[in-house]
Design a protein around this motif. Structure first.
Motif, mmCIF file in Angstrom:
data_model
loop_
_atom_site.group_PDB
_atom_site.id
_atom_site.type_symbol
_atom_site.label_atom_id
_atom_site.label_comp_id
_atom_site.label_asym_id
_atom_site.label_seq_id
_atom_site.Cartn_x
_atom_site.Cartn_y
_atom_site.Cartn_z
ATOM 1 N N ASN A 19 0.811 -1.238 0.000
ATOM 2 C CA ASN A 19 0.000 0.000 0.000
ATOM 3 C C ASN A 19 0.841 1.284 0.000
ATOM 4 O O ASN A 19 0.400 2.315 0.510
ATOM 5 N N GLY A 305 -5.593 5.331 4.036
ATOM 6 C CA GLY A 305 -6.902 5.173 3.403
ATOM 7 C C GLY A 305 -8.017 6.013 3.991
ATOM 8 O O GLY A 305 -8.962 6.364 3.295
ATOM 9 N N GLU A 333 -12.948 9.539 5.707
ATOM 10 C CA GLU A 333 -13.980 8.614 6.172
ATOM 11 C C GLU A 333 -13.649 8.227 7.611
ATOM 12 O O GLU A 333 -12.529 8.467 8.076
ATOM 13 N N PRO A 367 -9.375 2.802 7.527
ATOM 14 C CA PRO A 367 -10.836 2.778 7.497
ATOM 15 C C PRO A 367 -11.343 1.380 7.849
ATOM 16 O O PRO A 367 -10.566 0.415 7.908
ATOM 17 N N ARG A 368 -12.626 1.259 8.064
ATOM 18 C CA ARG A 368 -13.234 -0.022 8.444
ATOM 19 C C ARG A 368 -12.843 -1.140 7.465
ATOM 20 O O ARG A 368 -12.556 -2.266 7.888
ATOM 21 N N SER A 369 -12.791 -0.829 6.157
ATOM 22 C CA SER A 369 -12.520 -1.867 5.157
ATOM 23 C C SER A 369 -11.121 -2.478 5.299
ATOM 24 O O SER A 369 -10.857 -3.545 4.756
ATOM 25 N N LYS A 370 -10.222 -1.798 6.013
ATOM 26 C CA LYS A 370 -8.842 -2.298 6.157
ATOM 27 C C LYS A 370 -8.588 -2.910 7.539
ATOM 28 O O LYS A 370 -7.456 -3.257 7.869
ATOM 29 N N SER A 372 -9.570 -5.868 10.202
ATOM 30 C CA SER A 372 -10.244 -7.152 10.396
ATOM 31 C C SER A 372 -10.897 -7.182 11.772
ATOM 32 O O SER A 372 -10.297 -6.780 12.757
ATOM 33 N N GLN A 373 -12.095 -7.663 11.830
ATOM 34 C CA GLN A 373 -12.804 -7.784 13.109
ATOM 35 C C GLN A 373 -13.023 -9.263 13.403
ATOM 36 O O GLN A 373 -14.089 -9.811 13.155
#
Ligand code: SF4
Ligand code: SF4
Length: 462
Positions: A19, A305, A333, A367-370, A372-373
Protein backbone atom coordinates in the motif's frame (compact mmCIF):
# COMPACT_ATOMS: atom_id res chain seq x y z
CA UNK A 1 30.74 1.72 -6.29
CA UNK A 2 28.60 -1.02 -7.75
CA UNK A 3 25.05 -2.32 -7.45
CA UNK A 4 24.58 -6.02 -6.71
CA UNK A 5 21.74 -8.38 -5.88
CA UNK A 6 21.57 -9.89 -2.41
CA UNK A 7 23.08 -13.39 -2.31
CA UNK A 8 21.48 -14.41 0.98
CA UNK A 9 17.80 -15.10 1.72
CA UNK A 10 16.67 -15.50 5.31
CA UNK A 11 14.25 -18.19 6.41
CA UNK A 12 10.57 -17.25 6.84
CA UNK A 13 9.11 -13.82 6.21
CA UNK A 14 5.78 -12.77 4.70
CA UNK A 15 4.33 -10.62 1.91
CA UNK A 16 1.80 -8.15 3.33
CA UNK A 17 0.04 -5.68 1.00
CA UNK A 18 2.48 -2.78 0.89
CA UNK A 19 0.00 0.00 0.00
CA UNK A 20 2.90 2.41 -0.52
CA UNK A 21 1.32 3.95 -3.62
CA UNK A 22 -0.86 6.11 -1.32
CA UNK A 23 2.04 8.34 -0.22
CA UNK A 24 4.98 7.32 -2.42
CA UNK A 25 4.66 10.22 -4.88
CA UNK A 26 4.10 12.86 -2.19
CA UNK A 27 7.19 15.08 -1.78
CA UNK A 28 8.23 15.89 1.78
CA UNK A 29 6.29 18.92 3.05
CA UNK A 30 7.29 21.00 6.04
CA UNK A 31 4.71 21.57 8.77
CA UNK A 32 5.00 24.96 10.45
CA UNK A 33 5.43 24.82 14.21
CA UNK A 34 2.04 24.00 15.80
CA UNK A 35 0.66 26.10 18.67
CA UNK A 36 1.42 23.34 21.17
CA UNK A 37 4.16 20.71 21.24
CA UNK A 38 4.39 17.72 23.56
CA UNK A 39 8.11 16.98 23.93
CA UNK A 40 8.69 13.62 25.57
CA UNK A 41 11.74 12.82 27.68
CA UNK A 42 11.55 9.26 26.36
CA UNK A 43 12.15 9.51 22.62
CA UNK A 44 14.92 6.91 22.51
CA UNK A 45 15.85 3.46 23.76
CA UNK A 46 17.27 3.49 27.29
CA UNK A 47 16.82 5.72 30.29
CA UNK A 48 14.51 8.70 29.70
CA UNK A 49 16.23 12.09 29.72
CA UNK A 50 16.10 14.16 32.93
CA UNK A 51 13.82 17.16 32.47
CA UNK A 52 15.66 20.47 33.04
CA UNK A 53 12.77 22.95 32.80
CA UNK A 54 9.67 23.80 34.82
CA UNK A 55 6.31 25.44 34.11
CA UNK A 56 6.69 29.13 33.30
CA UNK A 57 10.17 28.78 31.76
CA UNK A 58 10.80 30.14 28.27
CA UNK A 59 12.89 27.92 26.00
CA UNK A 60 14.64 28.49 22.70
CA UNK A 61 14.61 26.18 19.70
CA UNK A 62 17.56 23.81 20.07
CA UNK A 63 17.97 24.39 23.83
CA UNK A 64 18.69 21.23 25.85
CA UNK A 65 15.51 20.64 27.88
CA UNK A 66 16.24 17.04 28.82
CA UNK A 67 19.64 15.86 30.02
CA UNK A 68 21.02 12.51 28.92
CA UNK A 69 20.51 10.18 31.87
CA UNK A 70 22.99 7.31 31.63
CA UNK A 71 25.16 5.56 29.05
CA UNK A 72 22.20 4.32 26.97
CA UNK A 73 20.34 7.63 26.76
CA UNK A 74 20.38 10.82 24.70
CA UNK A 75 19.58 14.47 25.38
CA UNK A 76 16.32 16.09 24.31
CA UNK A 77 16.27 19.57 22.81
CA UNK A 78 13.32 21.92 22.37
CA UNK A 79 12.07 21.68 18.80
CA UNK A 80 10.70 25.27 18.87
CA UNK A 81 10.70 28.47 20.91
CA UNK A 82 7.96 28.67 23.53
CA UNK A 83 6.79 28.77 27.12
CA UNK A 84 6.57 25.64 29.24
CA UNK A 85 2.92 25.26 30.20
CA UNK A 86 3.36 22.03 32.14
CA UNK A 87 5.63 19.05 32.74
CA UNK A 88 3.52 15.94 33.15
CA UNK A 89 3.25 12.26 32.31
CA UNK A 90 1.92 11.75 28.79
CA UNK A 91 1.13 8.66 26.73
CA UNK A 92 3.77 7.95 24.06
CA UNK A 93 3.46 6.32 20.61
CA UNK A 94 4.24 2.83 21.99
CA UNK A 95 1.67 3.04 24.78
CA UNK A 96 3.82 3.78 27.86
CA UNK A 97 3.73 7.04 29.82
CA UNK A 98 6.75 9.32 30.29
CA UNK A 99 7.48 12.87 31.45
CA UNK A 100 6.77 15.37 28.70
CA UNK A 101 7.08 19.13 28.34
CA UNK A 102 3.91 20.82 27.13
CA UNK A 103 5.20 23.80 25.18
CA UNK A 104 3.08 26.78 24.19
CA UNK A 105 4.84 27.97 21.04
CA UNK A 106 2.67 31.08 20.68
CA UNK A 107 4.32 32.65 23.75
CA UNK A 108 7.69 34.26 23.09
CA UNK A 109 10.07 35.83 25.57
CA UNK A 110 9.97 39.61 25.32
CA UNK A 111 13.00 41.79 24.68
CA UNK A 112 15.48 38.93 24.49
CA UNK A 113 18.12 38.18 21.91
CA UNK A 114 16.97 36.68 18.60
CA UNK A 115 15.89 33.06 18.81
CA UNK A 116 18.49 30.37 18.27
CA UNK A 117 16.48 29.48 15.15
CA UNK A 118 17.96 32.57 13.46
CA UNK A 119 21.38 30.89 13.32
CA UNK A 120 22.86 27.45 13.73
CA UNK A 121 22.08 25.83 17.08
CA UNK A 122 25.59 24.35 17.27
CA UNK A 123 28.74 25.62 15.52
CA UNK A 124 29.05 23.88 12.13
CA UNK A 125 32.00 21.47 11.88
CA UNK A 126 34.27 20.70 8.93
CA UNK A 127 34.09 16.89 9.01
CA UNK A 128 37.32 16.54 7.04
CA UNK A 129 39.41 18.39 9.62
CA UNK A 130 37.40 17.52 12.75
CA UNK A 131 38.74 14.65 14.84
CA UNK A 132 36.85 11.38 15.33
CA UNK A 133 36.19 12.43 18.96
CA UNK A 134 34.77 15.80 17.89
CA UNK A 135 32.45 14.10 15.41
CA UNK A 136 31.28 11.55 17.98
CA UNK A 137 30.66 14.33 20.50
CA UNK A 138 28.61 16.19 17.89
CA UNK A 139 26.41 13.15 17.26
CA UNK A 140 25.85 12.86 21.01
CA UNK A 141 25.11 16.55 21.66
CA UNK A 142 22.74 16.63 18.67
CA UNK A 143 20.59 14.04 20.49
CA UNK A 144 20.63 11.58 17.60
CA UNK A 145 19.21 8.09 18.01
CA UNK A 146 18.15 5.42 15.52
CA UNK A 147 15.27 6.92 13.55
CA UNK A 148 14.11 3.65 11.99
CA UNK A 149 12.14 2.87 15.12
CA UNK A 150 14.56 1.33 17.62
CA UNK A 151 15.89 4.67 18.96
CA UNK A 152 19.26 3.29 20.06
CA UNK A 153 21.69 6.14 20.92
CA UNK A 154 23.75 6.65 17.75
CA UNK A 155 26.92 7.87 19.47
CA UNK A 156 27.06 4.57 21.39
CA UNK A 157 26.60 2.55 18.20
CA UNK A 158 29.33 4.51 16.43
CA UNK A 159 31.80 3.90 19.24
CA UNK A 160 32.47 0.12 19.35
CA UNK A 161 33.86 -1.22 22.63
CA UNK A 162 37.56 -2.11 22.87
CA UNK A 163 38.39 -5.21 20.84
CA UNK A 164 35.48 -4.76 18.41
CA UNK A 165 35.87 -3.30 14.95
CA UNK A 166 33.28 -2.22 12.40
CA UNK A 167 34.04 -3.92 9.06
CA UNK A 168 30.72 -3.10 7.41
CA UNK A 169 28.60 0.01 7.75
CA UNK A 170 25.14 -0.96 6.48
CA UNK A 171 22.61 1.70 5.49
CA UNK A 172 19.08 0.54 6.05
CA UNK A 173 16.92 1.83 3.21
CA UNK A 174 14.62 -1.19 3.09
CA UNK A 175 11.55 0.45 4.68
CA UNK A 176 9.63 -2.82 4.47
CA UNK A 177 6.70 -1.72 6.68
CA UNK A 178 3.46 -1.36 4.69
CA UNK A 179 2.29 2.19 3.88
CA UNK A 180 5.48 3.96 5.05
CA UNK A 181 7.39 6.04 2.51
CA UNK A 182 9.33 8.54 4.67
CA UNK A 183 12.71 6.86 4.05
CA UNK A 184 11.89 6.41 0.38
CA UNK A 185 11.27 10.14 -0.04
CA UNK A 186 14.44 10.94 1.91
CA UNK A 187 16.49 8.77 -0.46
CA UNK A 188 14.93 10.53 -3.44
CA UNK A 189 15.11 14.08 -2.09
CA UNK A 190 18.14 14.07 0.21
CA UNK A 191 20.55 11.58 -1.36
CA UNK A 192 23.55 14.00 -1.16
CA UNK A 193 22.91 14.46 2.59
CA UNK A 194 22.88 10.69 3.02
CA UNK A 195 26.17 10.46 1.13
CA UNK A 196 27.70 13.12 3.42
CA UNK A 197 26.42 11.27 6.49
CA UNK A 198 28.11 8.11 5.22
CA UNK A 199 31.45 9.90 4.75
CA UNK A 200 31.24 11.22 8.33
CA UNK A 201 30.32 7.83 9.77
CA UNK A 202 33.10 6.13 7.85
CA UNK A 203 35.57 8.54 9.39
CA UNK A 204 34.21 7.88 12.88
CA UNK A 205 34.26 4.10 12.36
CA UNK A 206 37.73 3.92 10.83
CA UNK A 207 36.83 3.39 7.17
CA UNK A 208 34.60 0.31 6.99
CA UNK A 209 33.14 -1.05 3.74
CA UNK A 210 29.65 0.35 3.05
CA UNK A 211 26.55 -1.59 2.02
CA UNK A 212 23.39 0.32 1.10
CA UNK A 213 20.41 -2.01 1.46
CA UNK A 214 17.27 -1.20 -0.56
CA UNK A 215 14.36 -3.47 -1.50
CA UNK A 216 13.88 -4.19 -5.19
CA UNK A 217 10.48 -2.47 -5.21
CA UNK A 218 12.17 0.97 -4.89
CA UNK A 219 13.97 1.38 -8.25
CA UNK A 220 13.87 5.20 -8.09
CA UNK A 221 15.56 5.18 -4.69
CA UNK A 222 18.22 2.81 -6.03
CA UNK A 223 18.84 5.21 -8.93
CA UNK A 224 19.06 8.22 -6.60
CA UNK A 225 21.60 6.48 -4.38
CA UNK A 226 23.60 5.29 -7.39
CA UNK A 227 23.86 8.88 -8.59
CA UNK A 228 24.80 10.24 -5.15
CA UNK A 229 27.47 7.60 -4.50
CA UNK A 230 28.78 7.24 -8.08
CA UNK A 231 32.22 8.75 -7.38
CA UNK A 232 32.74 7.62 -3.78
CA UNK A 233 36.07 5.95 -2.97
CA UNK A 234 36.50 2.53 -1.42
CA UNK A 235 34.43 -0.58 -0.99
CA UNK A 236 30.83 0.66 -1.40
CA UNK A 237 27.94 -1.40 -2.80
CA UNK A 238 24.22 -0.91 -3.17
CA UNK A 239 22.65 -4.27 -2.33
CA UNK A 240 19.23 -4.84 -3.89
CA UNK A 241 17.17 -6.99 -1.53
CA UNK A 242 14.25 -9.24 -2.47
CA UNK A 243 10.88 -7.84 -1.41
CA UNK A 244 10.17 -9.77 1.76
CA UNK A 245 9.00 -8.58 5.17
CA UNK A 246 10.89 -8.05 7.62
CA UNK A 247 13.79 -7.21 5.31
CA UNK A 248 14.38 -3.99 7.30
CA UNK A 249 15.12 -5.85 10.54
CA UNK A 250 18.70 -5.17 11.58
CA UNK A 251 19.70 -8.82 11.92
CA UNK A 252 18.07 -9.85 8.65
CA UNK A 253 19.64 -6.97 6.82
CA UNK A 254 23.10 -7.97 8.04
CA UNK A 255 22.47 -11.49 6.74
CA UNK A 256 21.00 -10.27 3.43
CA UNK A 257 23.90 -7.90 2.72
CA UNK A 258 27.01 -9.62 4.07
CA UNK A 259 25.84 -13.14 4.97
CA UNK A 260 26.72 -12.85 8.68
CA UNK A 261 24.49 -14.12 11.50
CA UNK A 262 24.14 -12.15 14.74
CA UNK A 263 24.03 -14.65 17.63
CA UNK A 264 21.29 -14.59 20.29
CA UNK A 265 21.06 -11.62 22.72
CA UNK A 266 23.00 -10.09 24.34
CA UNK A 267 25.13 -10.31 21.14
CA UNK A 268 24.99 -7.17 18.99
CA UNK A 269 25.69 -6.45 15.29
CA UNK A 270 29.15 -5.17 16.23
CA UNK A 271 29.95 -8.70 17.47
CA UNK A 272 29.90 -9.73 13.79
CA UNK A 273 31.68 -6.56 12.65
CA UNK A 274 28.58 -4.63 11.53
CA UNK A 275 26.91 -1.31 12.31
CA UNK A 276 23.48 -0.69 10.79
CA UNK A 277 21.95 2.78 10.54
CA UNK A 278 18.67 3.93 9.07
CA UNK A 279 18.97 6.40 6.17
CA UNK A 280 17.13 9.07 8.17
CA UNK A 281 19.67 8.80 10.98
CA UNK A 282 22.50 9.14 8.47
CA UNK A 283 21.00 12.35 7.04
CA UNK A 284 20.54 13.66 10.61
CA UNK A 285 24.26 13.10 11.27
CA UNK A 286 25.14 15.14 8.17
CA UNK A 287 22.87 17.99 9.35
CA UNK A 288 24.31 17.93 12.87
CA UNK A 289 27.90 18.14 11.65
CA UNK A 290 27.75 20.36 8.59
CA UNK A 291 24.86 22.64 9.58
CA UNK A 292 25.06 22.49 13.38
CA UNK A 293 21.42 21.34 13.35
CA UNK A 294 20.47 18.89 16.13
CA UNK A 295 17.73 16.30 15.67
CA UNK A 296 14.66 18.49 16.19
CA UNK A 297 12.44 17.48 13.24
CA UNK A 298 11.78 14.27 11.39
CA UNK A 299 9.82 13.02 8.37
CA UNK A 300 6.68 11.02 9.19
CA UNK A 301 4.36 9.35 6.67
CA UNK A 302 0.67 9.94 7.33
CA UNK A 303 -1.35 7.46 5.29
CA UNK A 304 -3.82 4.60 5.53
CA UNK A 305 -6.90 5.17 3.40
CA UNK A 306 -9.01 7.19 5.85
CA UNK A 307 -6.89 10.35 5.69
CA UNK A 308 -7.93 12.96 3.10
CA UNK A 309 -4.46 13.43 1.53
CA UNK A 310 -1.65 11.05 2.50
CA UNK A 311 1.62 12.95 2.99
CA UNK A 312 5.25 12.72 4.03
CA UNK A 313 5.62 15.49 6.57
CA UNK A 314 8.74 17.09 8.05
CA UNK A 315 7.48 18.17 11.47
CA UNK A 316 9.03 19.20 14.80
CA UNK A 317 9.41 16.27 17.22
CA UNK A 318 6.53 16.68 19.66
CA UNK A 319 3.88 17.44 17.03
CA UNK A 320 0.52 15.99 18.04
CA UNK A 321 -1.05 13.46 15.69
CA UNK A 322 -4.13 15.70 15.50
CA UNK A 323 -1.97 18.46 13.94
CA UNK A 324 -0.48 16.03 11.39
CA UNK A 325 -3.97 14.82 10.45
CA UNK A 326 -5.26 18.40 10.10
CA UNK A 327 -2.28 19.18 7.81
CA UNK A 328 -3.42 16.28 5.60
CA UNK A 329 -6.92 17.77 5.30
CA UNK A 330 -8.46 15.67 8.06
CA UNK A 331 -10.30 12.38 7.68
CA UNK A 332 -12.16 11.48 4.49
CA UNK A 333 -13.98 8.61 6.17
CA UNK A 334 -14.36 7.34 9.75
CA UNK A 335 -11.14 5.97 11.25
CA UNK A 336 -11.55 2.41 12.51
CA UNK A 337 -7.95 2.16 13.75
CA UNK A 338 -5.20 4.70 14.40
CA UNK A 339 -1.70 3.21 14.33
CA UNK A 340 1.63 4.69 15.43
CA UNK A 341 4.13 3.30 12.92
CA UNK A 342 3.34 0.63 10.32
CA UNK A 343 0.71 -2.10 10.30
CA UNK A 344 3.21 -4.88 11.13
CA UNK A 345 5.22 -3.45 14.04
CA UNK A 346 3.23 -0.34 14.93
CA UNK A 347 0.98 0.23 17.94
CA UNK A 348 -2.77 0.89 17.82
CA UNK A 349 -3.45 4.06 19.80
CA UNK A 350 -6.68 5.40 21.23
CA UNK A 351 -6.16 9.13 20.80
CA UNK A 352 -4.69 11.62 18.32
CA UNK A 353 -3.37 13.71 21.26
CA UNK A 354 -0.24 11.55 21.30
CA UNK A 355 2.79 13.36 19.84
CA UNK A 356 5.62 12.33 17.52
CA UNK A 357 9.10 11.49 18.78
CA UNK A 358 12.48 11.09 17.08
CA UNK A 359 11.44 7.55 16.06
CA UNK A 360 7.93 8.17 14.67
CA UNK A 361 8.13 6.97 11.08
CA UNK A 362 4.43 6.75 10.38
CA UNK A 363 0.87 7.42 11.44
CA UNK A 364 -1.85 5.33 9.82
CA UNK A 365 -5.56 6.09 9.72
CA UNK A 366 -7.22 2.86 8.67
CA UNK A 367 -10.84 2.78 7.50
CA UNK A 368 -13.23 -0.02 8.44
CA UNK A 369 -12.52 -1.87 5.16
CA UNK A 370 -8.84 -2.30 6.16
CA UNK A 371 -9.44 -3.49 9.71
CA UNK A 372 -10.24 -7.15 10.40
CA UNK A 373 -12.80 -7.78 13.11
CA UNK A 374 -12.10 -11.36 14.17
CA UNK A 375 -11.89 -12.94 17.57
CA UNK A 376 -8.96 -15.14 18.43
CA UNK A 377 -9.55 -18.91 18.11
CA UNK A 378 -7.71 -21.88 19.63
CA UNK A 379 -4.55 -22.97 17.81
CA UNK A 380 -5.13 -25.58 15.11
CA UNK A 381 -1.44 -26.55 14.94
CA UNK A 382 -1.15 -25.62 11.27
CA UNK A 383 2.47 -24.47 11.68
CA UNK A 384 2.11 -21.36 9.51
CA UNK A 385 3.45 -19.07 12.23
CA UNK A 386 6.52 -21.30 12.61
CA UNK A 387 7.20 -21.19 8.87
CA UNK A 388 6.73 -17.40 8.82
CA UNK A 389 9.00 -16.63 11.77
CA UNK A 390 12.29 -15.13 10.51
CA UNK A 391 13.92 -15.91 13.88
CA UNK A 392 13.32 -19.66 13.70
CA UNK A 393 11.08 -19.56 16.76
CA UNK A 394 8.26 -21.94 17.56
CA UNK A 395 5.80 -19.07 17.78
CA UNK A 396 2.78 -21.36 18.44
CA UNK A 397 4.51 -22.95 21.42
CA UNK A 398 5.49 -19.57 22.86
CA UNK A 399 1.94 -18.26 22.48
CA UNK A 400 0.47 -21.29 24.22
CA UNK A 401 2.99 -20.95 27.07
CA UNK A 402 2.20 -17.27 27.62
CA UNK A 403 -1.54 -17.91 27.38
CA UNK A 404 -1.21 -20.32 30.28
CA UNK A 405 1.05 -17.88 32.16
CA UNK A 406 4.09 -20.13 31.86
CA UNK A 407 6.68 -17.43 31.18
CA UNK A 408 9.53 -19.81 32.02
CA UNK A 409 8.46 -22.09 29.15
CA UNK A 410 8.35 -19.10 26.81
CA UNK A 411 11.85 -18.11 27.93
CA UNK A 412 13.08 -21.66 27.35
CA UNK A 413 11.61 -21.40 23.84
CA UNK A 414 13.90 -18.35 23.26
CA UNK A 415 11.20 -15.69 23.28
CA UNK A 416 13.85 -13.05 24.04
CA UNK A 417 15.15 -13.42 20.47
CA UNK A 418 11.71 -12.43 19.10
CA UNK A 419 12.01 -9.19 17.13
CA UNK A 420 8.24 -8.50 17.39
CA UNK A 421 7.96 -8.34 13.61
CA UNK A 422 4.35 -9.57 13.53
CA UNK A 423 4.91 -12.15 10.76
CA UNK A 424 3.45 -14.91 12.96
CA UNK A 425 0.22 -13.04 13.78
CA UNK A 426 -0.09 -12.03 10.12
CA UNK A 427 0.05 -15.71 9.06
CA UNK A 428 -2.24 -17.20 11.69
CA UNK A 429 -5.61 -18.45 10.34
CA UNK A 430 -6.92 -18.56 13.93
CA UNK A 431 -6.19 -14.83 14.40
CA UNK A 432 -4.16 -15.50 17.49
CA UNK A 433 -2.33 -12.42 18.89
CA UNK A 434 1.00 -14.26 18.90
CA UNK A 435 3.16 -11.12 18.71
CA UNK A 436 1.36 -9.60 21.69
CA UNK A 437 1.96 -12.82 23.64
CA UNK A 438 5.68 -12.53 22.81
CA UNK A 439 5.75 -8.88 23.91
CA UNK A 440 4.03 -9.78 27.16
CA UNK A 441 6.56 -12.52 27.89
CA UNK A 442 9.52 -10.29 27.07
CA UNK A 443 8.25 -7.49 29.30
CA UNK A 444 7.71 -9.94 32.13
CA UNK A 445 11.22 -11.41 31.75
CA UNK A 446 12.82 -7.93 31.60
CA UNK A 447 10.92 -6.89 34.75
CA UNK A 448 12.10 -10.03 36.55
CA UNK A 449 15.72 -9.45 35.53
CA UNK A 450 15.55 -5.78 36.66
CA UNK A 451 14.08 -6.83 40.02
CA UNK A 452 16.82 -9.44 40.48
CA UNK A 453 19.51 -6.85 39.69
CA UNK A 454 17.98 -4.34 42.12
CA UNK A 455 17.84 -7.00 44.81
CA UNK A 456 21.47 -7.98 44.22
CA UNK A 457 22.54 -4.31 44.32
CA UNK A 458 20.63 -3.72 47.57
CA UNK A 459 22.25 -6.81 49.10
CA UNK A 460 25.71 -5.64 48.03
CA UNK A 461 25.14 -2.23 49.67
CA UNK A 462 24.16 -3.69 53.05
S1 SF4 B 1 6.90 -11.62 16.16
FE1 SF4 B 1 8.52 -12.90 17.08
S2 SF4 B 1 7.67 -14.96 17.09
FE2 SF4 B 1 6.44 -13.72 15.66
S3 SF4 B 1 7.36 -14.06 13.67
FE3 SF4 B 1 8.30 -12.21 14.49
S4 SF4 B 1 10.14 -12.94 15.54
FE4 SF4 B 1 8.86 -14.75 15.19
S1 SF4 C 1 -0.49 -20.13 12.76
FE1 SF4 C 1 -1.96 -19.93 14.45
S2 SF4 C 1 -3.18 -21.77 14.34
FE2 SF4 C 1 -1.36 -22.16 13.09
S3 SF4 C 1 0.12 -23.11 14.51
FE3 SF4 C 1 0.48 -20.92 14.59
S4 SF4 C 1 -0.75 -20.21 16.32
FE4 SF4 C 1 -1.54 -22.22 15.76
Amino acid sequence: MKTVKSQFKFKGGVHPDYNKELAREQPIERLLVPAELVISMSQHLGAPAKCLVKPGDFVRRGQVVGEKNGFISVCVRASADGKVKAVEKRLGPAGGKADAIILDTTEKPEGEAPAVADGPVLPPLDWKTASREELLKRVEEAGICGMGGAGFPTNVKLNPPPGKRCEYLILNGAECEPYLTADYRLMLERAPRIRLGVEIMRKILGGPAVRIAIEANKPEAIKAMEAAFADIDGNVEIVVLPVLYPQGSEKHQIFATVGRVVPEPPALPIDVGCVVENVGTVAAIADAVELGEPLLDRVTTVSGGAVATPKNILAPCGTKYSDLIAFCGGEKEPVAKLISGGTMMGFAVSTAEIATTKTTSGLLLLPRSKVSQYSSQPCINCGRCVRACPMNLNAAEIAKAVESNDIKAAEDAHVMTCIECGACSFSCPAYRPITQFCRRAKNSIRARIAAEKAKAAAAANK
